[in-house]
Design an enzyme around this catalytic site. Structure first.
Site, PDB file in Angstrom:
ATOM      1  N   ASN A   1     -14.995  -0.733 -11.165  1.00 44.69           N
ATOM      2  CA  ASN A   1     -14.874   0.165 -10.002  1.00 44.69           C
ATOM      3  C   ASN A   1     -13.404   0.401  -9.646  1.00 44.69           C
TER       4      ASN A   1
ATOM      5  N   SER B   1     -14.232   7.349   0.206  1.00 46.55           N
ATOM      6  CA  SER B   1     -13.042   6.817   0.864  1.00 46.55           C
ATOM      7  C   SER B   1     -12.012   7.940   1.053  1.00 46.55           C
TER       8      SER B   1
ATOM      9  N   ASP C   1       0.781  -1.230   0.000  1.00 44.71           N
ATOM     10  CA  ASP C   1       0.000   0.000   0.000  1.00 44.71           C
ATOM     11  C   ASP C   1       0.818   1.288   0.000  1.00 44.71           C
TER      12      ASP C   1
ATOM     13  N   CYS D   1     -21.212  -5.519  -6.120  1.00 46.20           N
ATOM     14  CA  CYS D   1     -20.576  -6.274  -7.206  1.00 46.20           C
ATOM     15  C   CYS D   1     -20.969  -7.754  -7.156  1.00 46.20           C
TER      16      CYS D   1
ATOM     17  N   ASP E   1     -17.736   1.102   1.001  1.00 46.35           N
ATOM     18  CA  ASP E   1     -17.705  -0.214   0.338  1.00 46.35           C
ATOM     19  C   ASP E   1     -18.808  -0.373  -0.701  1.00 46.35           C
TER      20      ASP E   1
ATOM     21  N   ASP F   1       0.304  -1.368  -6.834  1.00 53.00           N
ATOM     22  CA  ASP F   1      -0.137  -2.683  -6.358  1.00 53.00           C
ATOM     23  C   ASP F   1      -1.115  -3.368  -7.329  1.00 53.00           C
TER      24      ASP F   1
HETATM   25  C1  B12 Z   1      -4.374   6.280  -3.773  1.00 48.42           C
HETATM   26  C2  B12 Z   1      -5.186   5.094  -3.341  1.00 48.42           C
HETATM   27  C3  B12 Z   1      -6.530   5.287  -3.029  1.00 48.42           C
HETATM   28  C4  B12 Z   1      -7.239   6.634  -3.228  1.00 48.42           C
HETATM   29  C5  B12 Z   1      -7.449   6.891  -4.709  1.00 48.42           C
HETATM   30  C6  B12 Z   1      -7.865   5.705  -5.514  1.00 48.42           C
HETATM   31  C7  B12 Z   1      -7.378   5.750  -6.964  1.00 48.42           C
HETATM   32  N1  B12 Z   1      -7.849   6.611  -7.797  1.00 48.42           N
HETATM   33  O1  B12 Z   1      -6.555   4.976  -7.310  1.00 48.42           O
HETATM   34  C8  B12 Z   1      -8.527   6.449  -2.393  1.00 48.42           C
HETATM   35  C9  B12 Z   1      -8.288   7.037  -1.022  1.00 48.42           C
HETATM   36  C10 B12 Z   1      -9.807   7.076  -2.954  1.00 48.42           C
HETATM   37  C11 B12 Z   1      -8.608   4.938  -2.296  1.00 48.42           C
HETATM   38  C12 B12 Z   1      -9.792   4.273  -2.043  1.00 48.42           C
HETATM   39  C13 B12 Z   1      -9.886   2.900  -1.870  1.00 48.42           C
HETATM   40  N2  B12 Z   1      -8.870   2.044  -1.769  1.00 48.42           N
HETATM   41 CO1  B12 Z   1      -7.051   2.538  -2.205  1.00 48.42          CO
HETATM   42  N3  B12 Z   1      -5.284   2.822  -2.711  1.00 48.42           N
HETATM   43  C14 B12 Z   1      -4.586   3.823  -3.242  1.00 48.42           C
HETATM   44  C15 B12 Z   1      -3.141   3.450  -3.583  1.00 48.42           C
HETATM   45  C16 B12 Z   1      -2.219   3.992  -2.492  1.00 48.42           C
HETATM   46  C17 B12 Z   1      -2.679   3.926  -4.962  1.00 48.42           C
HETATM   47  C18 B12 Z   1      -3.651   3.599  -6.111  1.00 48.42           C
HETATM   48  C19 B12 Z   1      -3.203   4.124  -7.451  1.00 48.42           C
HETATM   49  O2  B12 Z   1      -2.088   3.945  -7.876  1.00 48.42           O
HETATM   50  N4  B12 Z   1      -4.091   4.820  -8.144  1.00 48.42           N
HETATM   51  C20 B12 Z   1      -3.864   5.387  -9.456  1.00 48.42           C
HETATM   52  C21 B12 Z   1      -4.928   4.917 -10.416  1.00 48.42           C
HETATM   53  C22 B12 Z   1      -4.835   5.606 -11.763  1.00 48.42           C
HETATM   54  O3  B12 Z   1      -4.695   3.547 -10.562  1.00 48.42           O
HETATM   55  P1  B12 Z   1      -5.848   2.475 -10.761  1.00 48.42           P
HETATM   56  O4  B12 Z   1      -7.125   2.976 -10.205  1.00 48.42           O
HETATM   57  O5  B12 Z   1      -5.347   1.180 -10.298  1.00 48.42           O
HETATM   58  O6  B12 Z   1      -5.990   2.592 -12.354  1.00 48.42           O
HETATM   59  C23 B12 Z   1      -5.800   1.503 -13.185  1.00 48.42           C
HETATM   60  C24 B12 Z   1      -7.091   1.121 -13.891  1.00 48.42           C
HETATM   61  O7  B12 Z   1      -7.859   2.277 -14.044  1.00 48.42           O
HETATM   62  C25 B12 Z   1      -6.546   0.549 -15.184  1.00 48.42           C
HETATM   63  N5  B12 Z   1      -7.291   0.940 -16.355  1.00 48.42           N
HETATM   64  C26 B12 Z   1      -7.411   2.156 -16.892  1.00 48.42           C
HETATM   65  N6  B12 Z   1      -8.166   2.110 -17.970  1.00 48.42           N
HETATM   66  C27 B12 Z   1      -8.509   0.824 -18.164  1.00 48.42           C
HETATM   67  C28 B12 Z   1      -9.270   0.234 -19.155  1.00 48.42           C
HETATM   68  C29 B12 Z   1      -9.472  -1.157 -19.108  1.00 48.42           C
HETATM   69  C30 B12 Z   1     -10.281  -1.783 -20.185  1.00 48.42           C
HETATM   70  C31 B12 Z   1      -8.910  -1.923 -18.041  1.00 48.42           C
HETATM   71  C32 B12 Z   1      -9.145  -3.387 -17.978  1.00 48.42           C
HETATM   72  C33 B12 Z   1      -8.134  -1.294 -17.038  1.00 48.42           C
HETATM   73  C34 B12 Z   1      -7.966   0.062 -17.132  1.00 48.42           C
HETATM   74  O8  B12 Z   1      -5.199   1.016 -15.350  1.00 48.42           O
HETATM   75  C35 B12 Z   1      -4.888   1.922 -14.325  1.00 48.42           C
HETATM   76  C36 B12 Z   1      -3.418   1.884 -13.994  1.00 48.42           C
HETATM   77  O9  B12 Z   1      -2.987   0.604 -13.573  1.00 48.42           O
HETATM   78  C37 B12 Z   1      -3.213   1.876  -3.553  1.00 48.42           C
HETATM   79  C38 B12 Z   1      -1.951   1.173  -3.023  1.00 48.42           C
HETATM   80  C39 B12 Z   1      -0.828   1.157  -4.041  1.00 48.42           C
HETATM   81  N7  B12 Z   1       0.364   1.472  -3.584  1.00 48.42           N
HETATM   82  O10 B12 Z   1      -1.046   0.861  -5.193  1.00 48.42           O
HETATM   83  C40 B12 Z   1      -4.431   1.588  -2.642  1.00 48.42           C
HETATM   84  C41 B12 Z   1      -5.359   0.435  -3.030  1.00 48.42           C
HETATM   85  C42 B12 Z   1      -5.646   0.548  -4.505  1.00 48.42           C
HETATM   86  N8  B12 Z   1      -6.617   0.718  -2.278  1.00 48.42           N
HETATM   87  C43 B12 Z   1      -7.217  -0.321  -1.874  1.00 48.42           C
HETATM   88  C44 B12 Z   1      -8.474  -0.304  -1.220  1.00 48.42           C
HETATM   89  C45 B12 Z   1      -8.903  -1.574  -0.484  1.00 48.42           C
HETATM   90  C46 B12 Z   1      -9.288   0.832  -1.283  1.00 48.42           C
HETATM   91  C47 B12 Z   1     -10.772   0.945  -0.887  1.00 48.42           C
HETATM   92  C48 B12 Z   1     -11.615  -0.282  -1.205  1.00 48.42           C
HETATM   93  C49 B12 Z   1     -10.862   1.285   0.642  1.00 48.42           C
HETATM   94  C50 B12 Z   1     -12.266   1.543   1.146  1.00 48.42           C
HETATM   95  N9  B12 Z   1     -13.078   0.516   1.378  1.00 48.42           N
HETATM   96  O11 B12 Z   1     -12.622   2.665   1.391  1.00 48.42           O
HETATM   97  C51 B12 Z   1     -11.207   2.179  -1.726  1.00 48.42           C
HETATM   98  C52 B12 Z   1     -11.713   1.757  -3.104  1.00 48.42           C
HETATM   99  C53 B12 Z   1     -12.161   2.878  -3.972  1.00 48.42           C
HETATM  100  C54 B12 Z   1     -12.224   2.434  -5.430  1.00 48.42           C
HETATM  101  N10 B12 Z   1     -13.397   2.273  -5.987  1.00 48.42           N
HETATM  102  O12 B12 Z   1     -11.164   2.213  -6.012  1.00 48.42           O
HETATM  103  C55 B12 Z   1      -6.482  -1.589  -2.236  1.00 48.42           C
HETATM  104  C56 B12 Z   1      -7.204  -2.252  -3.423  1.00 48.42           C
HETATM  105  C57 B12 Z   1      -7.291  -3.757  -3.338  1.00 48.42           C
HETATM  106  C58 B12 Z   1      -7.996  -4.326  -4.562  1.00 48.42           C
HETATM  107  N11 B12 Z   1      -8.589  -5.475  -4.386  1.00 48.42           N
HETATM  108  O13 B12 Z   1      -7.986  -3.748  -5.621  1.00 48.42           O
HETATM  109  C59 B12 Z   1      -5.028  -1.031  -2.565  1.00 48.42           C
HETATM  110  C60 B12 Z   1      -4.280  -1.801  -3.636  1.00 48.42           C
HETATM  111  C61 B12 Z   1      -4.258  -1.056  -1.227  1.00 48.42           C
HETATM  112  C62 B12 Z   1      -3.707  -2.455  -0.914  1.00 48.42           C
HETATM  113  N12 B12 Z   1      -2.399  -2.615  -0.931  1.00 48.42           N
HETATM  114  O14 B12 Z   1      -4.426  -3.393  -0.685  1.00 48.42           O
HETATM  115  N13 B12 Z   1      -7.439   4.369  -2.517  1.00 48.42           N
HETATM  116  S1  SF4 Z   2     -18.643  -6.959 -12.145  1.00 51.18           S
HETATM  117 FE1  SF4 Z   2     -20.071  -5.211 -12.281  1.00 51.18          FE
HETATM  118  S2  SF4 Z   2     -20.183  -4.384 -10.203  1.00 51.18           S
HETATM  119 FE2  SF4 Z   2     -18.371  -5.720 -10.277  1.00 51.18          FE
HETATM  120  S3  SF4 Z   2     -16.686  -4.329 -10.773  1.00 51.18           S
HETATM  121 FE3  SF4 Z   2     -17.424  -5.157 -12.706  1.00 51.18          FE
HETATM  122  S4  SF4 Z   2     -18.914  -3.657 -13.412  1.00 51.18           S
HETATM  123 FE4  SF4 Z   2     -18.570  -3.238 -11.256  1.00 51.18          FE
HETATM  124  S1  SF4 Z   3     -15.734   3.683  -2.606  1.00 48.75           S
HETATM  125 FE1  SF4 Z   3     -17.819   4.581  -2.504  1.00 48.75          FE
HETATM  126  S2  SF4 Z   3     -17.588   6.701  -3.171  1.00 48.75           S
HETATM  127 FE2  SF4 Z   3     -15.701   5.609  -3.770  1.00 48.75          FE
HETATM  128  S3  SF4 Z   3     -16.087   4.935  -5.860  1.00 48.75           S
HETATM  129 FE3  SF4 Z   3     -16.773   3.260  -4.552  1.00 48.75          FE
HETATM  130  S4  SF4 Z   3     -18.965   3.657  -4.176  1.00 48.75           S
HETATM  131 FE4  SF4 Z   3     -18.073   5.542  -4.988  1.00 48.75          FE
END
Ligand code: B12
Ligand code: SF4
Ligand code: SF4
Length: 410
Positions: free
Chosen positions: A159, A220, A138, A252, A246, A144
């Site tokens: 998501n 979050s 993280d 999901c 969540d 990650d």
């Molecule tokens: C910053 C961060 C956050 C921020 C911002 C999230 C964000 N925009 O990424 C905030 C605080 C909002 C957050 C929230 C949460 N987080 Co967080 N967070 C991180 C952190 C530190 C960095 C993530 C990152 O690099 N983001 C940058 C974006 C651009 O990356 P990405 O979303 O992965 O984007 C990828 C996809 O979009 C994909 N993509 C883009 N276009 C397309 C198109 C297609 C077709 C496909 C297939 C893919 C794809 O490529 C992108 C780059 O790889 C990581 C830990 C880490 N060091 O990686 C944890 C991490 C992602 N978080 C985690 C968790 C658990 C959460 C929450 C569930 C916590 C909660 N219950 O409140 C929420 C989930 C919110 C959500 N819907 O994602 C876990 C996720 C575990 C998992 N199973 O995925 C991580 C990995 C921490 C861990 N080590 O376990 N988080």
């Molecule tokens: S299976 Fe449906 S609810 Fe789950 S992540 Fe994909 S689009 Fe979202």
């Molecule tokens: S964690 Fe909650 S607010 Fe963030 S993207 Fe998911 S449903 Fe929306």
């Protein structure tokens, strides 16, 4: 070449639930996406999340110049959802990952143990003495989810969370970057298909497009990472979440299947369903990790009014081992005020009036907002009275806003 199956078995023995391997090649796609998101302001609010950081986090060789392989690890935090006792008192919601102990504290020592074992294994099997690793969970500069996707540990859900066969997205990710050459696994072919349930379920519109998260709107971020005031227009959309969110995971279908398969109680479901072969070991039922089971002191849906009474010391004591300590008392109480404002239960008014006199202006301001949402004579009088003595300009603004709202709604 070292046997990756033996390495995976060791990961399972240490308590990880999935282990896969990928190369230490860069992640150019992730870098492109991250920079584009930063450019569009979708990562605003996380000052440390910079383009320069992406240059490092998407280049394992920048973290370990001799890097050859990455072991991608997952640890499941799915545990039973406790019964919701004492209906009738205002309650908030805590994201599942924070019901138990802080995962960083659980996973880091296991990564260290794993690295020690790897060192010995490499020495005894292939006589490699110059063993090097970097460990990440993280907070480190590693992507990650991109690692997990390429290693075939899971696939990207719309998501943005990594989904897995068997556990859905209810798992933490971690990795070991090493100079050991290991046979990589293949990415999975699974995807979300036509499903878009999570995109429509997000209450704040934080998932504007598939695979795209707007950090600035995500509950979050607002409840955990944001240090200051929560934007007024988002507060009513946050429901009762006081730490994390969540919703996009709970709706999901892949996660729902995982919850049923693993015997975790669903709402209204009384009996435990038998578990089968998708377990972290080859045989035997899946045992939720004790560490992530809900702690009585924390709860999954805690009563809100007692939280509003917490002193700094009580906050530290109650959330000592919990991820919730990250928000500090001021962040948590700010969130509690927003939840109470959304519940609009008049029994919260006396506690909110007390919070309107807290030493911390952030808490006073959000208490004012909540009182404005609940309304009534007592709330109005308290706001007017506080306005006479309040010296902080931000809090004055909140009180004025709340009073205007009350006049408009009366
Ligand atoms: C910053 C961060 C956050 C921020 C911002 C999230 C964000 N925009 O990424 C905030 C605080 C909002 C957050 C929230 C949460 N987080 Co967080 N967070 C991180 C952190 C530190 C960095 C993530 C990152 O690099 N983001 C940058 C974006 C651009 O990356 P990405 O979303 O992965 O984007 C990828 C996809 O979009 C994909 N993509 C883009 N276009 C397309 C198109 C297609 C077709 C496909 C297939 C893919 C794809 O490529 C992108 C780059 O790889 C990581 C830990 C880490 N060091 O990686 C944890 C991490 C992602 N978080 C985690 C968790 C658990 C959460 C929450 C569930 C916590 C909660 N219950 O409140 C929420 C989930 C919110 C959500 N819907 O994602 C876990 C996720 C575990 C998992 N199973 O995925 C991580 C990995 C921490 C861990 N080590 O376990 N988080
Ligand atoms: S299976 Fe449906 S609810 Fe789950 S992540 Fe994909 S689009 Fe979202
Ligand atoms: S964690 Fe909650 S607010 Fe963030 S993207 Fe998911 S449903 Fe929306």
């Amino acid at each position: 070449m070292l046997d990756t199956q033996t390495i995976k078995e060791q990961a399972y023995a240490l308590g990880f639930d999935i282990a896969r391997v990928t190369t230490a090649q860069p992640f150019p796609e992730a870098k492109k996406v991250i920079k584009e998101r930063i450019g569009r302001g979708l990562m605003d609010g996380l000052s440390w999340f910079t383009a320069e950081r992406a240059d490092v986090s998407c280049h394992p060789e920048a973290l370990l110049p001799t890097a050859q392989s990455i072991i991608s690890l997952g640890m499941v935090y799915l545990t039973e959802m406790p019964e919701n006792a004492h209906e009738g008192t205002p309650r908030g919601r805590i994201a599942r990952y924070a019901w138990g102990d802080d995962y960083h504290d659980i996973i880091k020592p296991k990564l260290k143990q794993f690295a020690e074992w790897l060192r010995e294994y490499a020495r005894s099997e292939v006589s490699q003495e110059d063993f090097e690793t970097r460990l990440f969970v993280d907070t480190g500069r590693m992507v990650d989810r991109a690692v997990a996707q390429r290693a075939g540990l899971g696939w990207y859900g719309k998501n943005t969370n990594i989904l897995t066969h068997g556990w859905g997205s209810w798992l933490f990710l971690a990795e070991i970057v090493t100079n050991l050459p290991l046979t990589p696994d293949e990415p999975l072919k699974a995807n979300c298909g036509n499903c878009e349930i999570c995109l429509h379920a997000c209450p704040t519109g934080a998932l504007p497009n598939p695979y795209e998260l707007d950090n600035t709107r995500c509950i979050s971020f607002l409840t955990i990472e944001l240090r200051g005031s929560i934007p007024l227009e988002l507060r009513p959309l946050m429901g009762t979440w006081i730490f994390g969110c969540d919703i996009c995971q709970e709706v999901c279908p892949v996660n729902k299947v995982a919850e049923r398969r693993l015997g975790v109680r669903q709402e209204g479901q009384k009996q435990m369903i038998a578990v089968d072969s998708i377990t972290r070991r080859k045989s035997g039922p899946f045992q939720p990790h004790q560490e992530y089971r809900v702690r009585p002191a924390v709860g999954s849906t805690p009563e809100l009014l007692p939280l509003l009474e917490l002193s700094e010391e009580e906050f530290r004591e109650r959330f000592r081992r919990s991820p919730i300590r990250r928000t500090k008392r001021r962040g948590l109480l700010r969130n509690v005020c927003v939840a109470l404002g959304n519940i609009r239960d008049p029994q919260a008014v006396p506690a909110l009036i007390k919070a309107l006199h807290d030493d911390d202006p952030l808490i006073r301001g959000h208490a004012a907002w909540a009182l404005g949402q609940i309304g009534g004579e007592q709330a109005t009088n308290a706001l007017q009275e506080r306005m006479q003595t309040e010296e902080d300009s931000e809090v004055q603004k909140e009180i004025r806003c709340a009073l205007t709202e009350l006049v408009a709604s009366s």
